[in-house]
Design a protein around this motif. Structure first.
Motif, mmCIF file in Angstrom:
data_model
loop_
_atom_site.group_PDB
_atom_site.id
_atom_site.type_symbol
_atom_site.label_atom_id
_atom_site.label_comp_id
_atom_site.label_asym_id
_atom_site.label_seq_id
_atom_site.Cartn_x
_atom_site.Cartn_y
_atom_site.Cartn_z
ATOM 1 N N ILE A 1 0.834 -1.206 0.000
ATOM 2 C CA ILE A 1 0.000 0.000 0.000
ATOM 3 C C ILE A 1 0.868 1.255 0.000
ATOM 4 C CG2 ILE A 1 -1.691 1.362 1.277
ATOM 5 C CD1 ILE A 1 -2.906 -1.195 2.298
ATOM 6 N N VAL A 2 1.809 1.345 0.940
ATOM 7 C CA VAL A 2 2.533 2.603 1.139
ATOM 8 C C VAL A 2 3.481 2.921 -0.012
ATOM 9 C CG1 VAL A 2 2.319 2.571 3.647
ATOM 10 C CG2 VAL A 2 4.232 1.392 2.581
ATOM 11 N N ALA A 3 4.233 1.928 -0.489
ATOM 12 C CA ALA A 3 5.189 2.203 -1.568
ATOM 13 C C ALA A 3 4.487 2.573 -2.882
ATOM 14 C CB ALA A 3 6.124 1.009 -1.758
ATOM 15 N N PRO A 4 3.478 1.807 -3.359
ATOM 16 C CA PRO A 4 2.789 2.235 -4.580
ATOM 17 C C PRO A 4 2.058 3.565 -4.429
ATOM 18 C CG PRO A 4 2.381 -0.087 -4.170
ATOM 19 C CD PRO A 4 3.040 0.450 -2.952
ATOM 20 N N CYS A 5 1.495 3.828 -3.230
ATOM 21 C CA CYS A 5 0.814 5.111 -3.026
ATOM 22 C C CYS A 5 1.799 6.268 -3.106
ATOM 23 C CB CYS A 5 0.112 5.119 -1.670
ATOM 24 S SG CYS A 5 -1.483 4.263 -1.652
ATOM 25 N N ALA A 6 2.967 6.120 -2.495
ATOM 26 C CA ALA A 6 3.973 7.182 -2.553
ATOM 27 C C ALA A 6 4.395 7.455 -3.993
ATOM 28 C CB ALA A 6 5.180 6.794 -1.705
ATOM 29 N N LEU A 7 4.589 6.396 -4.765
ATOM 30 C CA LEU A 7 4.965 6.568 -6.168
ATOM 31 C C LEU A 7 3.812 7.161 -6.979
ATOM 32 C CD1 LEU A 7 7.320 6.093 -8.087
ATOM 33 C CD2 LEU A 7 6.412 3.824 -8.564
ATOM 34 N N SER A 8 2.582 6.771 -6.643
ATOM 35 C CA SER A 8 1.410 7.305 -7.350
ATOM 36 C C SER A 8 1.238 8.789 -7.082
ATOM 37 C CB SER A 8 0.148 6.548 -6.915
ATOM 38 O OG SER A 8 0.229 5.181 -7.230
ATOM 39 N N ALA B 1 1.476 14.456 -8.653
ATOM 40 C CA ALA B 1 2.073 15.786 -8.565
ATOM 41 C C ALA B 1 2.615 16.216 -9.923
ATOM 42 C CB ALA B 1 3.184 15.789 -7.517
ATOM 43 N N ALA B 2 3.207 15.279 -10.671
ATOM 44 C CA ALA B 2 3.674 15.594 -12.025
ATOM 45 C C ALA B 2 2.498 15.939 -12.934
ATOM 46 C CB ALA B 2 4.464 14.411 -12.584
ATOM 47 N N PHE B 3 1.386 15.203 -12.780
ATOM 48 C CA PHE B 3 0.173 15.511 -13.550
ATOM 49 C C PHE B 3 -0.360 16.895 -13.188
ATOM 50 C CE2 PHE B 3 -4.475 15.648 -13.399
ATOM 51 C CZ PHE B 3 -4.791 15.506 -14.738
ATOM 52 N N CYS C 1 -1.398 22.572 -14.281
ATOM 53 C CA CYS C 1 -1.251 23.950 -13.798
ATOM 54 C C CYS C 1 -0.557 24.835 -14.828
ATOM 55 C CB CYS C 1 -0.481 23.948 -12.479
ATOM 56 S SG CYS C 1 -0.223 25.580 -11.755
ATOM 57 N N THR C 2 0.380 24.294 -15.578
ATOM 58 C CA THR C 2 1.135 25.084 -16.549
ATOM 59 C C THR C 2 0.543 25.030 -17.950
ATOM 60 O OG1 THR C 2 2.597 23.166 -16.926
ATOM 61 C CG2 THR C 2 3.294 24.780 -15.281
ATOM 62 N N SER C 3 -0.600 24.375 -18.114
ATOM 63 C CA SER C 3 -1.214 24.268 -19.436
ATOM 64 C C SER C 3 -1.803 25.607 -19.871
ATOM 65 C CB SER C 3 -2.310 23.198 -19.419
ATOM 66 O OG SER C 3 -2.985 23.145 -20.666
ATOM 67 N N ARG C 4 -1.823 25.857 -21.171
ATOM 68 C CA ARG C 4 -2.413 27.080 -21.712
ATOM 69 C C ARG C 4 -3.927 26.979 -21.808
ATOM 70 N NH1 ARG C 4 0.627 28.677 -27.136
ATOM 71 N NH2 ARG C 4 -0.734 30.492 -26.831
ATOM 72 N N SER C 5 -4.456 25.776 -21.666
ATOM 73 C CA SER C 5 -5.902 25.567 -21.741
ATOM 74 C C SER C 5 -6.535 25.796 -20.367
ATOM 75 C CB SER C 5 -6.203 24.140 -22.216
ATOM 76 O OG SER C 5 -7.579 23.859 -22.135
ATOM 77 N N LEU D 1 5.619 9.321 -15.225
ATOM 78 C CA LEU D 1 6.521 10.389 -14.789
ATOM 79 C C LEU D 1 7.269 11.010 -15.967
ATOM 80 C CD1 LEU D 1 8.010 8.820 -11.534
ATOM 81 C CD2 LEU D 1 6.481 10.781 -11.694
ATOM 82 N N ILE D 2 7.745 10.163 -16.879
ATOM 83 C CA ILE D 2 8.500 10.671 -18.032
ATOM 84 C C ILE D 2 7.602 11.522 -18.935
ATOM 85 C CG2 ILE D 2 9.706 9.998 -20.129
ATOM 86 C CD1 ILE D 2 10.793 7.587 -18.606
ATOM 87 N N VAL D 3 6.399 11.021 -19.223
ATOM 88 C CA VAL D 3 5.490 11.721 -20.139
ATOM 89 C C VAL D 3 5.089 13.081 -19.577
ATOM 90 C CG1 VAL D 3 3.188 11.667 -21.171
ATOM 91 C CG2 VAL D 3 4.634 9.642 -21.267
ATOM 92 N N PHE D 4 4.614 13.094 -18.323
ATOM 93 C CA PHE D 4 4.149 14.365 -17.758
ATOM 94 C C PHE D 4 5.317 15.287 -17.424
ATOM 95 C CE2 PHE D 4 0.221 11.936 -16.925
ATOM 96 C CZ PHE D 4 -0.678 12.818 -17.487
ATOM 97 N N GLY D 5 6.482 14.731 -17.136
ATOM 98 C CA GLY D 5 7.652 15.575 -16.942
ATOM 99 C C GLY D 5 8.024 16.308 -18.220
ATOM 100 N N ILE D 6 8.007 15.610 -19.355
ATOM 101 C CA ILE D 6 8.317 16.238 -20.641
ATOM 102 C C ILE D 6 7.260 17.277 -21.004
ATOM 103 C CG2 ILE D 6 8.534 15.805 -23.116
ATOM 104 C CD1 ILE D 6 9.769 13.090 -22.417
ATOM 105 N N LEU D 7 5.974 16.933 -20.801
ATOM 106 C CA LEU D 7 4.898 17.868 -21.127
ATOM 107 C C LEU D 7 4.960 19.122 -20.243
ATOM 108 C CD1 LEU D 7 1.898 15.404 -21.619
ATOM 109 C CD2 LEU D 7 3.190 16.607 -23.386
ATOM 110 N N THR D 8 5.302 18.929 -18.970
ATOM 111 C CA THR D 8 5.412 20.082 -18.072
ATOM 112 C C THR D 8 6.574 20.980 -18.469
ATOM 113 O OG1 THR D 8 4.490 18.762 -16.253
ATOM 114 C CG2 THR D 8 5.667 20.768 -15.660
#
Length: 330
Positions: free
Chosen positions: A88-95, A100-102, A107-111, A182-189
């Motif tokens: 529970i704790v390890a997957p939740c922390a990673l989720s 937060a990346a999402f 938050c930084t989207s133009r839409s 993480l990689i996808v939303f990091g690049i988009l951010t």
């Protein structure tokens, strides 16, 4: 030093080192992101605080394994409960790190429609759903994990669920999928942040104080994402290797098994570094965050002279106030 001795030493000192450096990181994260009003207004801060709490749970479960009375192989109940809570704790922390990346991307989207997804109310709902989801998944571990004779080590008792764990839950759902998120939303951010900087430069506009803080948090989260990707990648590679050689397990020598167990431990502790180092990453990656942390801790611990700034502000406004009064009288 033999491989077995290295395994024993790493099993003892690894959790102690992680727990020692991780607990201050968790405490400082909670204090700063709850205490500072500017951070508290951001939905990402809610994800960071909840992630820190689950980080502490992961570090605590790892730390308890060095004590025989709380070992995973102590009894059937300890085997089930420790595996249940660790799933529970390890997957939740990673989720929550992925959420937060999402949130930084939204938050930084133009839409304006996408920016509405970055809110405290939505964050509360998503955090609750995430905890419930991983709790339901972990019930299966509570059922199928037990002490296996003749060695009475904690392990899976169901062959079908063991295959599901080895081929889907552990490698795909637990490692590769969060890594992709993480990689996808990091690049988009990063792309949104670059576009925002370019547009502001062309329009020669001055960003507000809140937007400056949002950018600081975004940069901090991007660096935290890079660290998480670096820490998770070795575990993903080792899981792929384990799946590829699962049919050759009976042919492996005892020394080879010890080496693989040592590598598994190293990969696990490298992943745990992400649970123990988030505050240090934020502190080193942002000068504004460092200044805010130092000022808030000084005020919290009553260090320094807190009356200097109010006195100067009042003194500087006296002439202005007197001038306005004289003008009204005239």
């Amino acid at each position: 030093m033999s491989v077995l001795q290295a395994v024993i030493q790493l099993s003892f000192w690894g959790p102690i080192i992680l727990f020692t450096i991780g607990v201050p990181s968790v405490i400082l994260n909670v204090i700063i992101f709850i205490g500072v009003k500017t951070f508290r207004q951001s939905p990402s801060s809610y994800y960071i605080v909840t992630q820190s709490l689950f980080d502490f749970g992961s570090l605590l479960l790892v730390f308890l394994q060095i004590f025989p009375s709380t070992s995973i192989n102590r009894s059937s109940i300890s085997c089930k409960l420790i595996i249940f809570f660790s799933r529970i704790v390890a997957p939740c922390a990673l989720s929550f790190l992925g959420l937060a990346a999402f949130d930084r991307w939204a938050c930084t989207s133009r839409s304006a429609r996408i920016r509405k997804l970055s809110s405290i109310r939505i964050a509360h709902c998503i955090v609750s759903i995430t905890v419930i989801f991983w709790s339901l998944v972990s019930i299966l571990y509570l059922i199928f994990y037990d002490l296996i004779p003749p060695t009475y080590t904690c392990g899976l008792t169901n062959d079908l669920f063991q295959k599901i764990t080895n081929f889907f839950l552990a490698p795909i759902l637990g490692a590769i999928f969060p890594l992709i998120i993480l990689i996808v939303f990091g690049i988009l951010t990063y792309r949104n942040l670059h576009l925002m900087t370019t547009i502001n430069g062309q329009q020669q506009s001055v960003p507000t104080r809140l937007s400056i803080w949002e950018r600081q948090i975004t940069r901090m989260m991007i660096i935290q994402t890079l660290l998480n990707v670096s820490c998770t990648l070795p575990q993903c590679i080792f899981l792929i290797y384990t799946i590829a050689t699962v049919q050759q397990r009976a042919m492996k020598s005892l020394n080879q098994i010890y080496i693989e167990y040592l590598l598994a431990q190293l990969c696990g502790y490298i992943v745990s570094l992400d649970f123990a180092s988030s505050f240090y990453i934020y502190f080193l990656s942002s000068s504004r965050f460092r200044q805010t942390t130092k000022m808030y801790l000084k005020r919290l611990l009553h260090l320094g002279n807190d009356q200097v700034t109010p006195f100067n502000i009042s003194a500087s406004t006296l002439p202005v106030t007197a001038t306005k009064t004289h003008y009204r009288q005239n």
